[in-house]
Design a protein around this motif. Structure first.
Motif, PDB file in Angstrom:
ATOM      1  N   GLU A   1       0.936  -1.294   0.024  1.00 18.28           N
ATOM      2  CA  GLU A   1       0.061  -0.031  -0.105  1.00 18.28           C
ATOM      3  C   GLU A   1       0.816   1.107   0.020  1.00 18.28           C
ATOM      4  O   GLU A   1       0.421   2.321  -0.441  1.00 18.28           O
ATOM      5  CB  GLU A   1      -0.925   0.078   1.237  1.00 18.28           C
ATOM      6  N   LEU A   2       2.123   1.246   0.662  1.00 13.40           N
ATOM      7  CA  LEU A   2       2.823   2.352   0.813  1.00 13.40           C
ATOM      8  C   LEU A   2       3.145   3.165  -0.737  1.00 13.40           C
ATOM      9  O   LEU A   2       2.926   4.493  -0.606  1.00 13.40           O
ATOM     10  CB  LEU A   2       4.191   1.910   1.186  1.00 13.40           C
ATOM     11  N   PRO A   3       3.349   2.468  -1.834  1.00 17.25           N
ATOM     12  CA  PRO A   3       3.502   3.288  -2.981  1.00 17.25           C
ATOM     13  C   PRO A   3       2.434   4.075  -3.465  1.00 17.25           C
ATOM     14  O   PRO A   3       2.651   4.735  -4.321  1.00 17.25           O
ATOM     15  CB  PRO A   3       4.091   2.193  -3.893  1.00 17.25           C
ATOM     16  N   THR A   4       1.223   3.804  -3.000  1.00 18.00           N
ATOM     17  CA  THR A   4       0.102   4.566  -3.254  1.00 18.00           C
ATOM     18  C   THR A   4      -0.228   5.757  -2.602  1.00 18.00           C
ATOM     19  O   THR A   4      -1.377   6.461  -2.809  1.00 18.00           O
ATOM     20  CB  THR A   4      -1.222   3.521  -3.190  1.00 18.00           C
ATOM     21  N   ARG A   5       0.398   6.059  -1.653  1.00 18.84           N
ATOM     22  CA  ARG A   5       0.413   7.252  -0.699  1.00 18.84           C
ATOM     23  C   ARG A   5       0.876   8.481  -0.946  1.00 18.84           C
ATOM     24  O   ARG A   5       0.868   9.287  -0.197  1.00 18.84           O
ATOM     25  CB  ARG A   5       0.722   6.700   0.872  1.00 18.84           C
ATOM     26  N   GLY A   6       1.334   8.733  -2.375  1.00 15.79           N
ATOM     27  CA  GLY A   6       1.778  10.067  -2.594  1.00 15.79           C
ATOM     28  C   GLY A   6       3.029  10.401  -2.578  1.00 15.79           C
ATOM     29  O   GLY A   6       4.060   9.502  -2.172  1.00 15.79           O
ATOM     30  N   PRO A   7       3.430  11.419  -3.196  1.00 18.71           N
ATOM     31  CA  PRO A   7       4.908  11.690  -3.359  1.00 18.71           C
ATOM     32  C   PRO A   7       5.940  11.918  -2.054  1.00 18.71           C
ATOM     33  O   PRO A   7       7.027  11.735  -2.058  1.00 18.71           O
ATOM     34  CB  PRO A   7       4.894  12.857  -4.147  1.00 18.71           C
ATOM     35  N   LYS A   8       5.055  11.854  -0.949  1.00 17.57           N
ATOM     36  CA  LYS A   8       6.006  12.403   0.504  1.00 17.57           C
ATOM     37  C   LYS A   8       6.092  11.086   1.026  1.00 17.57           C
ATOM     38  O   LYS A   8       6.520  11.079   2.126  1.00 17.57           O
ATOM     39  CB  LYS A   8       5.279  13.278   0.959  1.00 17.57           C
TER      40      LYS A   8
ATOM     41  N   TYR B   1      -3.058  -2.222  -9.740  1.00 14.87           N
ATOM     42  CA  TYR B   1      -2.615  -0.725  -9.661  1.00 14.87           C
ATOM     43  C   TYR B   1      -1.543  -0.384  -8.753  1.00 14.87           C
ATOM     44  O   TYR B   1      -0.951   0.556  -9.202  1.00 14.87           O
ATOM     45  CB  TYR B   1      -4.131  -0.044  -8.933  1.00 14.87           C
ATOM     46  N   LYS B   2      -1.150  -1.438  -7.919  1.00 18.36           N
ATOM     47  CA  LYS B   2      -0.020  -1.038  -7.128  1.00 18.36           C
ATOM     48  C   LYS B   2       1.125  -1.256  -7.669  1.00 18.36           C
ATOM     49  O   LYS B   2       2.325  -0.648  -7.172  1.00 18.36           O
ATOM     50  CB  LYS B   2      -0.149  -1.969  -5.830  1.00 18.36           C
TER      51      LYS B   2
ATOM     52  N   GLU C   1      -1.144   2.411 -18.742  1.00 18.21           N
ATOM     53  CA  GLU C   1      -1.115   2.018 -20.113  1.00 18.21           C
ATOM     54  C   GLU C   1      -0.968   0.289 -19.940  1.00 18.21           C
ATOM     55  O   GLU C   1      -1.390  -0.379 -20.685  1.00 18.21           O
ATOM     56  CB  GLU C   1       0.252   2.322 -20.777  1.00 18.21           C
ATOM     57  N   THR C   2       0.050  -0.020 -19.036  1.00 22.07           N
ATOM     58  CA  THR C   2       0.312  -1.569 -18.991  1.00 22.07           C
ATOM     59  C   THR C   2      -1.007  -2.213 -18.514  1.00 22.07           C
ATOM     60  O   THR C   2      -1.451  -3.511 -19.115  1.00 22.07           O
ATOM     61  CB  THR C   2       1.279  -1.853 -17.912  1.00 22.07           C
ATOM     62  N   ILE C   3      -1.972  -1.546 -17.642  1.00 20.67           N
ATOM     63  CA  ILE C   3      -3.161  -2.283 -17.175  1.00 20.67           C
ATOM     64  C   ILE C   3      -3.905  -2.514 -18.279  1.00 20.67           C
ATOM     65  O   ILE C   3      -4.740  -3.511 -18.686  1.00 20.67           O
ATOM     66  CB  ILE C   3      -3.530  -1.709 -16.049  1.00 20.67           C
ATOM     67  N   LEU C   4      -4.257  -1.446 -19.223  1.00 21.11           N
ATOM     68  CA  LEU C   4      -5.016  -1.410 -20.295  1.00 21.11           C
ATOM     69  C   LEU C   4      -4.637  -2.471 -21.358  1.00 21.11           C
ATOM     70  O   LEU C   4      -5.339  -3.177 -22.041  1.00 21.11           O
ATOM     71  CB  LEU C   4      -5.140  -0.244 -21.026  1.00 21.11           C
TER      72      LEU C   4
END
Length: 325
Positions: free
Chosen positions: A53-60, A292-293, A298-301
């Motif tokens: 989940e960590l990579p989904t939590r924004g740029p900071k 999504y994680k 583009e890859t998902i589509l």
């Protein structure tokens, strides 16, 4: 989160997962890195994984997580994560690792590609789903299940989701205009589950009364400089008539003439009806939720299209950077 930070987390996933989560929890709660519901899923029900989940939590999020590790006394883990994120060529690290252990399968298990620049997609933003089912001549009876699946997946992606059902042309235009004026934060998603077609060499979308809205009119509502979303990614998932074998896209044709209007606009056209008993948007929902994680849009589509080879689809983007949820 930047690609190099995503890579560092993925590369160190096993060692990070071995850290006692109970020691991290009070510090993570104070950091406000996750919402309350996400904290419950991660620490109580274990329906979610902290590292995934960590990579989904924004740029900071990466910097905050380094502080969390250090505050919890995990200095070695924090230093290792930081060093790996500074590696300009992660593939070289894997190559050295292969040479030291003689196991070529290691490189196959890691995605070492550095993605192109991506949008800042956090806080997420708003998502509007228009679900037109009850047409006079034909019912889109499968569409309610599509709308439900899309609602749940974009809620999972932390979008504020609104569903509007069975709209006539006028109500559809009003709903889109109202949504465009209120949509804020870092991105917006517009999904129209309806019948699509073409008029005067331009794509159109039908309301349940048989009247239509031009796709170009819809994009115009979101692309002007006065919009809160100007310069931010605007994602449109719109219906395409099943009889068509290609898209004569009015947005693409006019993009060069009005760069400001169409910059940061991404449109994905999908079949407006089921094909061989299969719904394209339901397949999209399932594959998006699973990937999504780790994958960009583009890859998902591409994965969706591989899973649905009988469908005719097309994506149109102008001035669009990488889209990673």
């Amino acid at each position: 989160m930047e690609p190099k930070h995503r890579w560092a987390i993925k590369y160190n996933a096993d060692s990070l997962k071995s850290i006692d989560k109970s020691k991290l929890r009070p510090i993570i709660e104070k950091s406000k890195l996750f919402t309350r519901s996400m904290l419950k899923d991660i620490f109580d029900t274990e329906e979610a994984c902290l590292i995934e989940e960590l990579p989904t939590r924004g740029p900071k999020a990466f910097g905050i997580f380094l502080d969390v590790l250090q505050s919890a006394g995990q200095y070695a883990a924090a230093e290792k994560l930081k060093e790996d994120s500074l590696n300009e060529n992660p593939g070289q690290t894997v190559k050295k690792l292969e040479e030291s252990v003689g196991d070529t399968q290691i490189s196959n298990s890691l995605n070492t590609d550095i993605n192109p620049p991506c949008y800042e997609m956090f806080p997420r933003g708003n998502c509007l789903i228009i679900n037109n089912v009850d047409f006079k001549e034909k019912s889109r009876h499968w569409s309610d299940k599509d709308a439900e699946a899309l609602y749940h997946v974009f809620r999972k992606l932390n979008y504020d989701v609104t569903i509007k059902n069975n709209l006539k042309e006028g109500a559809m235009h009003s709903a889109l205009k109202d949504f465009a004026s209120k949509a804020d934060l870092h991105s917006c998603v517009v999904i129209v589950l309806s019948f699509g077609g073409e008029k005067d060499n331009q794509e159109i979308i039908y309301g349940i009364d048989g009247e239509f809205v031009y796709v170009r009119e819809i994009v115009t509502l979101f692309g002007n400089k006065k919009s809160k979303l100007y310069g931010k990614p605007k994602l449109f998932f719109l219906p395409l008539g099943n009889t068509k074998t290609h898209v004569t896209d009015s947005v693409a044709l006019n993009a060069k003439e009005e760069d400001d209007l169409y910059t940061d606009v991404f449109i994905h056209y999908f079949p407006s009806e089921e094909v061989e008993g299969k719904s394209y948007m339901r397949e999209f929902s399932e594959i998006l939720l699973k990937n999504y994680k780790t994958e960009d849009l583009e890859t998902i589509l591409r994965k969706v299209m591989n899973a649905c080879p009988s469908f005719i689809t097309m994506s149109v983007g102008h001035g669009v950077k990488g889209i990673h949820f």
